[in-house]
Write an enzyme that holds these catalytic residues in place. Structure first.
Site, PDB file in Angstrom:
ATOM      1  N   GLY A  30     -12.129   7.608   1.220  1.00  0.00           N
ATOM      2  CA  GLY A  30     -12.818   8.299   2.307  1.00  0.00           C
ATOM      3  C   GLY A  30     -13.357   7.349   3.354  1.00  0.00           C
ATOM      4  N   GLY A  35      -6.661   3.131  10.404  1.00  0.00           N
ATOM      5  CA  GLY A  35      -5.882   2.367   9.432  1.00  0.00           C
ATOM      6  C   GLY A  35      -5.396   3.285   8.324  1.00  0.00           C
ATOM      7  N   HIS A  36      -6.295   4.116   7.816  1.00  0.00           N
ATOM      8  CA  HIS A  36      -5.909   5.082   6.775  1.00  0.00           C
ATOM      9  C   HIS A  36      -4.885   6.078   7.331  1.00  0.00           C
ATOM     10  CE1 HIS A  36     -10.085   3.998   5.360  1.00  0.00           C
ATOM     11  NE2 HIS A  36      -9.418   3.843   4.246  1.00  0.00           N
ATOM     12  N   ASP A 150      -5.422  -4.828   1.992  1.00  0.00           N
ATOM     13  CA  ASP A 150      -5.842  -5.214   0.639  1.00  0.00           C
ATOM     14  C   ASP A 150      -4.624  -5.796  -0.072  1.00  0.00           C
ATOM     15  OD1 ASP A 150      -8.682  -3.910   0.464  1.00  0.00           O
ATOM     16  OD2 ASP A 150      -7.383  -2.434   1.391  1.00  0.00           O
ATOM     17  N   GLN A 153      -4.665  -6.141  -3.829  1.00  0.00           N
ATOM     18  CA  GLN A 153      -4.608  -4.812  -4.468  1.00  0.00           C
ATOM     19  C   GLN A 153      -3.162  -4.311  -4.514  1.00  0.00           C
ATOM     20  OE1 GLN A 153      -7.538  -1.527  -3.768  1.00  0.00           O
ATOM     21  NE2 GLN A 153      -5.945  -0.756  -2.434  1.00  0.00           N
ATOM     22  N   ARG A 187     -16.398  -0.606   7.213  1.00  0.00           N
ATOM     23  CA  ARG A 187     -17.558  -1.503   7.251  1.00  0.00           C
ATOM     24  C   ARG A 187     -17.852  -2.026   8.660  1.00  0.00           C
ATOM     25  NH1 ARG A 187     -17.122  -5.085   1.805  1.00  0.00           N
ATOM     26  NH2 ARG A 187     -16.794  -3.332   0.434  1.00  0.00           N
TER      27      ARG A 187
END
Ligand code: AMP
Length: 282
Positions: A30, A35-36, A150, A153, A187
């Site tokens: 969320g 970017g998402h 990431d 990740q 952020r």
């Protein structure tokens, strides 16, 4: 766009979907930004049906404070997902994802989770792997989309899929950046005006490093980067590493691989920013 919050509904919808449809999945926590939505757009373009999950996974946080501070903006997130072409949003609760009889897993990712983010955040990637594995079981996608922002990740997820022998294509999506080069992140909104002006220096320095690649050794490049941040009044370097882009083994010499990845974590006040750049050796 359909919005559901329990597993029973998800399984029913999933069962009723034509088995020939290609399902694309974008897992998120969320507080979504462009970017998402670039991941969702790609999934929507490449697949017949796009499912996105929003779940703030407690098992990947190292401190309760960090978890509690994680931003939630559900209304905004849903608007963004709808406008991006997502077909189904899954918003599970903690109890749905980790029911009482859930058995904790202990993955072995070898070096992949022992370097960089893994050093500062023990158990983080095990937590990521647990939730992604659980979501894969429920969503059963053919393709899943993850951001190169990431990078480590992404390596973990590829290893997870191989270890669990899943037939899922992991699609790596490029980092979306603000006009001044700062990697998009929820952020960024927490940065003060001064910090926000300083933050693009992270990517500027990564780009200089890539430009000077052939002139300097790996060691010299790392030293140069450390010096830049040592003199920076606002940005504090947590780590900077240059590694083999496939194995994440710290590089010693450029000749070791055709592709190295330079990864960085920086603090602006208490806000931690990460970024990376791929270094191709000709
Ligand atoms: P998160 O909600 O932070 O777990 O992120 C969900 C997905 O979005 C992950 O695969 C991230 O790598 C990806 N992502 C986050 N920020 C960016 C960005 N600036 N560009 C591309 N992908 C991103």
């Amino acid at each position: 766009m359909e919005i559901i919050s329990n597993i029973k509904d998800l399984l029913k919808i999933r069962k009723d979907l034509d088995p020939d449809l290609k399902i694309g999945f974008v897992p998120t926590m969320g507080a979504l930004h462009l970017g998402h939505s670039s991941l969702v757009k790609k999934a929507e373009q490449e697949c017949d049906f796009c499912i996105c999950s929003i779940f703030v996974n407690p098992k990947q946080f190292n401190s309760v404070e960090d978890l509690e501070k994680y931003p939630t903006r559900l209304d905004q997130d849903l608007k963004l997902l709808k406008s991006t072409g997502c077909h189904l949003v899954f918003l599970p609760s903690k109890d749905e994802i980790y029911p009482k009889d859930y058995k904790e897993k202990n993955y072995d990712f070898g070096l992949l989770d022992r370097v960089m983010e893994g050093v500062e955040r023990p158990g983080h990637f095990n937590g990521v792997a647990m939730v992604v594995s659980r979501l894969f079981d429920l969503v059963k996608p053919q393709r899943a989309y993850f951001g190169e922002k990431d990078f480590q990740q992404l390596s973990i997820i590829k290893s997870l899929v191989a270890q669990e022998k899943r037939m899922i294509d992991i699609v790596a999506c490029p980092i979306l950046r603000e006009d001044d080069g700062l990697a998009m992140s929820s952020r960024n909104l927490r940065l003060t005006h001064e910090m926000r002006n300083a933050a693009p220096r992270i990517y500027e320095r990564l780009k200089i490093l890539r430009k000077n690649l052939s002139h300097n050794s790996v060691h010299e490049q790392k030293k140069w980067m450390a010096e830049q941040f040592a003199h920076d009044p606002l940005l504090k370097l947590e780590y900077f590493e240059i590694s083999n882009a496939q194995t994440l083994k710290p590089s010693i010499d450029w000749s070791e691989s055709k592709e190295h990845i330079a990864c960085i974590a920086v603090y602006a006040g208490s806000i931690r920013l990460i970024d990376n750049i791929l270094l191709k050796i000709n």
